[in-house]
Motif scaffolding. Sequence first.
Motif, PDB file in Angstrom:
ATOM      1  N   GLY A   6       0.773  -1.115  -0.306  1.00  0.00           N
ATOM      2  CA  GLY A   6       0.088  -0.071   0.097  1.00  0.00           C
ATOM      3  C   GLY A   6       0.894   1.274  -0.061  1.00  0.00           C
ATOM      4  N   LEU A   7       0.496   2.164  -0.825  1.00  0.00           N
ATOM      5  CA  LEU A   7       1.201   3.614  -0.881  1.00  0.00           C
ATOM      6  C   LEU A   7       0.317   4.604  -0.526  1.00  0.00           C
ATOM      7  CD1 LEU A   7       1.857   1.843  -3.845  1.00  0.00           C
ATOM      8  CD2 LEU A   7       3.907   3.236  -3.737  1.00  0.00           C
ATOM      9  N   GLY A   8       0.659   5.490   0.357  1.00  0.00           N
ATOM     10  CA  GLY A   8      -0.084   6.591   0.830  1.00  0.00           C
ATOM     11  C   GLY A   8       0.657   7.975   0.743  1.00  0.00           C
ATOM     12  N   SER A   9       0.106   9.060   0.322  1.00  0.00           N
ATOM     13  CA  SER A   9       0.779  10.466   0.607  1.00  0.00           C
ATOM     14  C   SER A   9      -0.266  11.454   0.832  1.00  0.00           C
ATOM     15  CB  SER A   9       1.549  10.699  -0.579  1.00  0.00           C
ATOM     16  OG  SER A   9       2.198  12.100  -0.279  1.00  0.00           O
ATOM     17  N   ASN A  10       0.135  12.498   1.828  1.00  0.00           N
ATOM     18  CA  ASN A  10      -0.634  13.535   1.579  1.00  0.00           C
ATOM     19  C   ASN A  10       0.180  14.971   1.798  1.00  0.00           C
ATOM     20  OD1 ASN A  10      -0.137  13.605   4.395  1.00  0.00           O
ATOM     21  ND2 ASN A  10      -2.066  14.157   5.064  1.00  0.00           N
ATOM     22  N   LEU A  11       1.384  14.865   1.793  1.00  0.00           N
ATOM     23  CA  LEU A  11       2.147  16.010   1.455  1.00  0.00           C
ATOM     24  C   LEU A  11       3.264  16.105   0.267  1.00  0.00           C
ATOM     25  CD1 LEU A  11       3.611  15.947   5.344  1.00  0.00           C
ATOM     26  CD2 LEU A  11       1.875  17.587   4.362  1.00  0.00           C
ATOM     27  N   ASN A  13       3.046  17.099  -2.993  1.00  0.00           N
ATOM     28  CA  ASN A  13       2.521  16.661  -4.340  1.00  0.00           C
ATOM     29  C   ASN A  13       2.417  15.030  -4.199  1.00  0.00           C
ATOM     30  OD1 ASN A  13       1.745  15.900  -6.861  1.00  0.00           O
ATOM     31  ND2 ASN A  13       3.716  16.949  -7.765  1.00  0.00           N
ATOM     32  N   PRO A  14       1.334  14.799  -3.336  1.00  0.00           N
ATOM     33  CA  PRO A  14       0.988  13.168  -3.142  1.00  0.00           C
ATOM     34  C   PRO A  14       1.188  12.390  -4.415  1.00  0.00           C
ATOM     35  CG  PRO A  14      -0.521  14.755  -1.813  1.00  0.00           C
ATOM     36  CD  PRO A  14       0.188  15.505  -2.784  1.00  0.00           C
ATOM     37  N   LYS A  15       0.623  12.611  -5.384  1.00  0.00           N
ATOM     38  CA  LYS A  15       0.479  11.998  -6.672  1.00  0.00           C
ATOM     39  C   LYS A  15       1.931  11.664  -7.212  1.00  0.00           C
ATOM     40  CE  LYS A  15      -4.159  13.290  -8.411  1.00  0.00           C
ATOM     41  NZ  LYS A  15      -4.889  13.923  -9.330  1.00  0.00           N
ATOM     42  N   GLN A  16       2.739  12.776  -7.110  1.00  0.00           N
ATOM     43  CA  GLN A  16       4.051  12.787  -7.619  1.00  0.00           C
ATOM     44  C   GLN A  16       5.021  11.915  -6.522  1.00  0.00           C
ATOM     45  OE1 GLN A  16       5.568  13.567 -10.812  1.00  0.00           O
ATOM     46  NE2 GLN A  16       7.032  12.315 -10.124  1.00  0.00           N
ATOM     47  N   GLN A  17       4.827  11.970  -5.242  1.00  0.00           N
ATOM     48  CA  GLN A  17       5.369  11.092  -4.359  1.00  0.00           C
ATOM     49  C   GLN A  17       5.029   9.585  -4.532  1.00  0.00           C
ATOM     50  OE1 GLN A  17       7.591  12.000  -2.120  1.00  0.00           O
ATOM     51  NE2 GLN A  17       7.124  14.144  -1.948  1.00  0.00           N
ATOM     52  N   ILE A  18       3.902   9.216  -4.763  1.00  0.00           N
ATOM     53  CA  ILE A  18       3.525   7.997  -4.832  1.00  0.00           C
ATOM     54  C   ILE A  18       4.144   7.507  -6.467  1.00  0.00           C
ATOM     55  CG2 ILE A  18       1.635   6.294  -5.858  1.00  0.00           C
ATOM     56  CD1 ILE A  18      -0.228   7.793  -3.623  1.00  0.00           C
ATOM     57  N   GLY A  47      -9.368  11.725  11.780  1.00  0.00           N
ATOM     58  CA  GLY A  47     -10.178  13.053  11.481  1.00  0.00           C
ATOM     59  C   GLY A  47      -9.604  14.365  11.750  1.00  0.00           C
ATOM     60  N   SER A  48      -8.048  14.200  11.966  1.00  0.00           N
ATOM     61  CA  SER A  48      -7.381  15.494  12.223  1.00  0.00           C
ATOM     62  C   SER A  48      -7.346  16.347  10.909  1.00  0.00           C
ATOM     63  CB  SER A  48      -5.728  15.076  12.634  1.00  0.00           C
ATOM     64  OG  SER A  48      -5.353  14.626  11.536  1.00  0.00           O
ATOM     65  N   LYS A  49      -7.023  17.774  11.432  1.00  0.00           N
ATOM     66  CA  LYS A  49      -6.605  18.740  10.341  1.00  0.00           C
ATOM     67  C   LYS A  49      -5.642  18.497   9.476  1.00  0.00           C
ATOM     68  CE  LYS A  49      -9.849  22.155  11.966  1.00  0.00           C
ATOM     69  NZ  LYS A  49     -10.287  23.158  11.240  1.00  0.00           N
ATOM     70  N   GLN A  50      -5.421  17.673   8.218  1.00  0.00           N
ATOM     71  CA  GLN A  50      -4.503  17.517   7.789  1.00  0.00           C
ATOM     72  C   GLN A  50      -5.097  17.439   6.198  1.00  0.00           C
ATOM     73  OE1 GLN A  50      -2.253  13.741   7.869  1.00  0.00           O
ATOM     74  NE2 GLN A  50      -3.292  13.543   9.853  1.00  0.00           N
ATOM     75  N   PRO A  51      -4.428  17.551   5.223  1.00  0.00           N
ATOM     76  CA  PRO A  51      -4.787  17.179   3.846  1.00  0.00           C
ATOM     77  C   PRO A  51      -5.030  15.803   3.564  1.00  0.00           C
ATOM     78  CG  PRO A  51      -2.556  18.184   3.543  1.00  0.00           C
ATOM     79  CD  PRO A  51      -2.721  17.791   5.343  1.00  0.00           C
ATOM     80  N   ASP A  52      -6.330  15.636   2.914  1.00  0.00           N
ATOM     81  CA  ASP A  52      -6.581  14.257   2.318  1.00  0.00           C
ATOM     82  C   ASP A  52      -5.563  13.581   1.795  1.00  0.00           C
ATOM     83  OD1 ASP A  52      -9.339  14.704   3.233  1.00  0.00           O
ATOM     84  OD2 ASP A  52     -10.158  14.887   1.003  1.00  0.00           O
ATOM     85  N   TYR A  53      -5.683  12.100   2.108  1.00  0.00           N
ATOM     86  CA  TYR A  53      -4.482  11.157   1.391  1.00  0.00           C
ATOM     87  C   TYR A  53      -4.757  10.677  -0.131  1.00  0.00           C
ATOM     88  CZ  TYR A  53      -2.285  10.848   5.959  1.00  0.00           C
ATOM     89  OH  TYR A  53      -1.373  11.285   6.908  1.00  0.00           O
ATOM     90  N   ILE A  54      -3.943  10.523  -0.731  1.00  0.00           N
ATOM     91  CA  ILE A  54      -3.938   9.905  -1.914  1.00  0.00           C
ATOM     92  C   ILE A  54      -3.272   8.598  -1.710  1.00  0.00           C
ATOM     93  CG2 ILE A  54      -3.282   9.801  -4.285  1.00  0.00           C
ATOM     94  CD1 ILE A  54      -5.013  12.122  -3.414  1.00  0.00           C
ATOM     95  N   THR A  92       4.945  12.398   3.613  1.00  0.00           N
ATOM     96  CA  THR A  92       5.116  12.692   2.122  1.00  0.00           C
ATOM     97  C   THR A  92       5.038  11.113   1.781  1.00  0.00           C
ATOM     98  OG1 THR A  92       7.649  11.889   2.636  1.00  0.00           O
ATOM     99  CG2 THR A  92       7.016  14.324   2.289  1.00  0.00           C
ATOM    100  N   ILE A  93       5.295  10.115   2.040  1.00  0.00           N
ATOM    101  CA  ILE A  93       4.941   8.769   1.644  1.00  0.00           C
ATOM    102  C   ILE A  93       4.932   7.729   2.652  1.00  0.00           C
ATOM    103  CG2 ILE A  93       7.292   8.137   1.086  1.00  0.00           C
ATOM    104  CD1 ILE A  93       4.624   7.351  -1.155  1.00  0.00           C
TER     105      ILE A  93
END
Length: 157
Positions: A6-11, A13-18, A47-54, A92-93
Amino acid sequence: MLAYIGLGSNLNNPKQQIKNALIALNDTQDVKVVALSSLYQSPPIDGSKQPDYINAMCQVDTHLTALELLYVCQAIEVKQHRVREKKWGARTIDLDIIIYGVQVVASKQLIIPHPEMMNRAFVLVPLAEIEPDLKVPILGNVQDLIDKLDISGLKKL
């Protein structure tokens, strides 16, 4: 051995990080990315205040042991400046070995199948996209696991 990561990122440029993590995985000796899910967007699980994850899921064919594959994943995280400040914090990842063949692993460093996978739509839905009839060791059919979850917060990109 076929494994699912599984890969995840929300910092940062998440798509580029993946994408960068997938390239790094595929460039690793004895690791070949053989399948990749779509990208999915989901809110933070706490539920914390942070960007959504990709998130995404990849299937790899590897000759590495599960522990060696873990070390590869951790090295990629370090290279992409992953910082572990708090549990479920922004990142980031994140690379998690979800399944490693039919093996069950329970060590201090690694638990497979991933101990939270059955609670996470952002893991199960992309996993089922790659392998809809997958039988998860100990847990059963991936689609049966999805049927027990609320997947309404998950958005396919």
